[in-house]
Design an enzyme around this catalytic site. Structure first.
Site, PDB file in Angstrom:
ATOM      1  N   HIS A  33      57.869 -85.534  -1.246  1.00  0.00           N
ATOM      2  CA  HIS A  33      56.744 -85.340  -0.577  1.00  0.00           C
ATOM      3  C   HIS A  33      56.863 -84.721   0.722  1.00  0.00           C
ATOM      4  O   HIS A  33      56.194 -83.865   1.118  1.00  0.00           O
ATOM      5  CB  HIS A  33      55.908 -86.772  -0.192  1.00  0.00           C
ATOM      6  CG  HIS A  33      54.578 -86.450   0.487  1.00  0.00           C
ATOM      7  ND1 HIS A  33      53.284 -86.203  -0.219  1.00  0.00           N
ATOM      8  CD2 HIS A  33      54.147 -86.703   1.789  1.00  0.00           C
ATOM      9  CE1 HIS A  33      52.471 -86.169   0.371  1.00  0.00           C
ATOM     10  NE2 HIS A  33      52.706 -86.356   1.581  1.00  0.00           N
ATOM     11  N   HIS A  81      46.116 -86.467  -1.341  1.00  0.00           N
ATOM     12  CA  HIS A  81      46.005 -87.879  -0.768  1.00  0.00           C
ATOM     13  C   HIS A  81      45.743 -88.927  -2.025  1.00  0.00           C
ATOM     14  O   HIS A  81      45.070 -89.611  -2.226  1.00  0.00           O
ATOM     15  CB  HIS A  81      45.159 -88.401   0.288  1.00  0.00           C
ATOM     16  CG  HIS A  81      45.962 -89.034   1.238  1.00  0.00           C
ATOM     17  ND1 HIS A  81      45.572 -90.308   1.789  1.00  0.00           N
ATOM     18  CD2 HIS A  81      47.127 -89.133   1.926  1.00  0.00           C
ATOM     19  CE1 HIS A  81      46.285 -90.759   2.943  1.00  0.00           C
ATOM     20  NE2 HIS A  81      47.330 -89.962   2.787  1.00  0.00           N
TER      21      HIS A  81
END
Length: 747
Positions: free
Chosen positions: A52, A98
């Protein structure tokens, strides 16, 4: 608070593995450090080297994208990208995912996704003016899907509405590949004077570092590492890693930051997003080529007994990190205290290239900044074209349905096509009074009020064209061709509201990159995006990568369809376009621009009616596509064509039906009698749009479109959609099929 140094856990192989660090990666850390890292340092390494934060599987591919152009002010690498709007203004925008948090806790996952992308934009000095979203859910009849949709939609609406920022558009699609991984991609665009853009850099030895905003808690710890791993049957247990948002606090933070930016204080400013205080401080030091020392006991905390490990890895929301000029600390504090926000000096910029943290005077972490940034692992992972594509890209013989009217009704009811107003009516899309073209159109159009952002010599009103889109089925069946087609469609959507594309941001959602077939999908998708962006002169200025969107249950792993979500920003200048969402009146000439098209491969029709995900997606003919876009913009500017709509899912048949949803029908006929009627109606070839205009203006329209092919189809009027010799349906039946899917399923 206990002032003793928290006891570090002993570092062993099990703990290293628990932090998601590979043996080879850990060996590299040992070599650079010359010692075993502390427990706190191990946590920092784990988040900064996570997929990430480090983009370790994607960096080498992302570098091939075109990121420069005449409008580009800031490209990838900062909090968001920026493009020149003229008259001294810039648009600042980015899209981020998200996904994992939203699957675990739909409301907070989606809400904090919106909050995070808003901070990315106003961190750079831009006032946010609009949001978009791109959503993916599993099968609509699945109980989990019915739970996720209301939570996600409420989270997006709750955060954006409270912030007073309109959500003006987006897209939502459904497929069983998303049953175990929903996608929640959020986009924000803001406007700023282009000479007042702020960057996330730590510079100036001795300059103070300030923590501002909300206090730190234990929410969100290891959120970045959770987003860098597959889901399993225990995914619900990861609920504590989901952050909790407070949009009212963020509104205060927004206004405080923008007020401070009017003063000569800030050297650099960075949002605390994934990996919180760790990533923000490390990235600022990396960009500035500097070092940092922080006193973690000075960080405002809302929970007792927090350790350095927890403080550094917390992803509590509504926080910023600032580097300010020495001597301005009290001025900065006064502004944030006026807005009832924390403001604390937590460190200084140094010149030793080290990232250091202290706890009540005792050093608890000391690592070279490059170890956590440029020297983070980067992989050229193995790639393998899936063998199943050989069969999947071959279109089998299929029987043409006897009743194409029934087929059209089923397509109008399919959740990918059906009315999404159940979703976007929960968003405030008119706050600010600048939304000129609202959700449900090909693209949104948002006004930039003259003088509202400090511009002094505006030559007229400007409008931002905004669109988000992706057809995962096209990308699944051929990542290169499919992704190129999505770039073309986004630009075509902007052209339908008169806007010229200025730049693109992406949110690249894929499965596990450690699997060669998934990595091949990703790499080929980047090739297609780069090819299309170069051909259409649309630079990629920002973006996000979300990998490991894959769920393992038992021995079966299911990856999402490769979904490179794209959001494109364009500029329209002039009077408000005279466009209607549907056919406005009877007696208008209806015409098709572009080739007739009959490409059935990868179409929604094949999937929905025949149960087939087969065939190649349509390719893009760039000269023809660009000529169509120029023609559409010319038609919008002439203000004599009251209806334009591009062709995409469901082809010409669905586009004609959508044109009639306002109650005015149409009678048309299709040339090409030698072609299959289902292909003519439901094929998804690119480079096409339908328009409607007064018959007396035919010569004017022909002059405006130049060499773009035009086929006169018929006229508007009546209460039915009649495609002569093929189908004849009441508008009321089409409207019922289109409008009932989501309300009936989710009520």
């Amino acid at each position: 608070m206990n002032r003793a140094l928290p006891t570090d856990l002993p570092i062993d192989d099990a703990l290293v593995k628990e932090h998601g660090i590979r043996e080879t990666e850990y060996a590299h850390a040992l070599e650079v450090l010359g010692r075993v890292p502390s427990y706190t340092e191990l946590g920092v390494i784990s988040v900064m080297w996570s997929e990430h934060c480090s983009y370790k599987s994607s960096r080498i591919h992302l570098k091939t994208l075109p990121t420069e152009g005449p409008t580009v002010l800031i490209g990838p690498g900062e909090n968001a990208g920026a493009v020149d709007l003229g008259d001294g203004l810039a648009a600042v925008f980015k899209m981020e995912s998200h996904n994992h948090p939203s699957f675990i806790e739909p409301y907070q996952g989606a809400a904090t996704g919106v909050g995070g992308i808003l901070r990315d934009v106003f961190t750079m000095g831009a006032r946010p003016v609009a949001n978009l979203n791109s959503l993916r859910f599993g099968s609509l009849d699945l109980p989990k899907t019915k739970q996720l949709i209301p939570g996600v939609v409420a989270g997006i609406g709750g955060y954006g509405n409270c912030m007073g920022i309109p959500t003006v558009g987006g897209e939502t699609r459904f497929h069983e590949s998303y049953n175990g991984n929903c996608l929640v991609n959020a986009f924000t665009v803001g406007v700023v004077e282009k000479d007042k853009i702020f960057l996330g850099t730590a510079a100036g030895v001795g300059n103070p570092i300030l923590y501002v905003g909300a206090a730190t808690g234990r929410d969100g710890i290891h959120g970045a590492t959770m987003a860098s791993a597959e889901f399993g049957e225990d995914s619900e247990e990861k609920r504590p890693t989901v952050q909790v948002g407070d949009p009212f606090m963020e509104k205060l933070l927004l206004e405080a930051c923008l007020e401070l930016m009017q003063e000569d204080c800030i050297v650099g400013i960075q949002d605390m997003g994934a990996a919180g205080l760790t990533s923000s401080s490390v990235e600022m030091a990396g960009r500035g080529g500097s070092g940092i020392v922080m006193d973690l006991d000075q960080v405002p905390m809302r929970e007792e007994g927090m350790t350095p490990y927890e403080i550094l890895l917390s992803e509590s929301q509504e926080r910023m990190l600032l580097v300010v000029r020495e001597g301005t600390q009290e001025q900065v504090k006064a502004i944030f205290e006026k807005w009832d926000l924390h403001a604390a000096v937590v460190g200084r910029v140094t010149d030793d290239g080290m990232w250091r943290c202290r706890w009540h005077g005792q050093e608890v972490a000391a690592m070279p900044v490059p170890l956590l940034t440029d020297e983070a692992p980067a992989y050229d992972r193995p790639q393998s074209r899936p063998t199943w594509l050989d069969e999947a890209q071959t279109l089998p013989e299929i029987a043409e349905p006897a009743d194409l009217g029934e087929v059209l009704l089923s397509l109008m009811a399919h959740p990918d096509v059906a009315d999404k107003s159940w979703i976007f009516r929960q968003y405030d899309h008119e706050v600010g009074t600048d939304t000129v073209i609202k959700p449900g159109a090909d693209a949104a159009l948002v006004r930039i009020k003259p003088g509202a952002y400090g511009q002094k010599d505006s030559k007229g009103t400007k409008y931002l064209g905004l669109v988000a889109d992706c057809n995962g089925r096209h990308v699944y069946l051929d990542p290169e061709t499919g992704t190129a087609g999505q770039v073309a469609e986004a630009a075509r959507n902007l052209a339908c509201v008169g806007a010229v594309p200025l730049g693109l941001t992406d949110c690249l959602n894929f499965g596990n990159p450690e699997k060669p077939e998934i990595m091949w999908q990703f790499a080929q998708s980047i090739v297609g995006m780069g090819q299309a962006c170069r051909a259409m002169e649309v630079p990629v200025v920002s973006g996000n990568v979300s990998l490991y969107n894959e769920t393992t249950v038992g021995d079966t792993a299911t990856a999402i369809h490769p979904t490179p979500g794209l959001a494109m920003v364009g500029l329209y200048e002039g009077e408000i376009p005279k466009l209607n969402p549907t056919l406005p009146e009877a007696g208008l000439q209806i015409a098709l621009l572009g080739d007739l098209g009959a490409h059935l491969g990868a179409s929604l029709y094949l999937y929905n009616w025949h149960g087939l995900e087969r065939g190649m997606p349509p390719a893009v003919d760039y000269p023809s596509e660009l000529a169509l876009h120029a023609a559409l913009r010319a038609l919008v500017n002439c203000r004599e064509v009251p209806y334009l709509h591009d062709l995409s899912d469901g082809g010409l048949g669905v586009a004609l039906a959508e044109a009639c949803l306002g109650g005015v029908g149409a009678t048309v006929s299709l040339p090409g009698s030698a072609e299959r009627k289902d292909a003519l109606l439901f094929g998804e070839s690119h480079g096409r749009a339908i328009i409607a205009f007064e018959p007396a203006k035919l010569d004017q329209v022909k002059a405006l479109i130049g060499q773009v092919p035009m086929t006169l189809l018929g006229v508007s009027g009546g209460e039915r959609l009649s495609v002569q010799g093929i189908l004849d349906l009441p508008i009321s039946e089409l409207e019922q099929a289109w409008s009932s899917t989501l309300p009936e399923t989710l009520s």
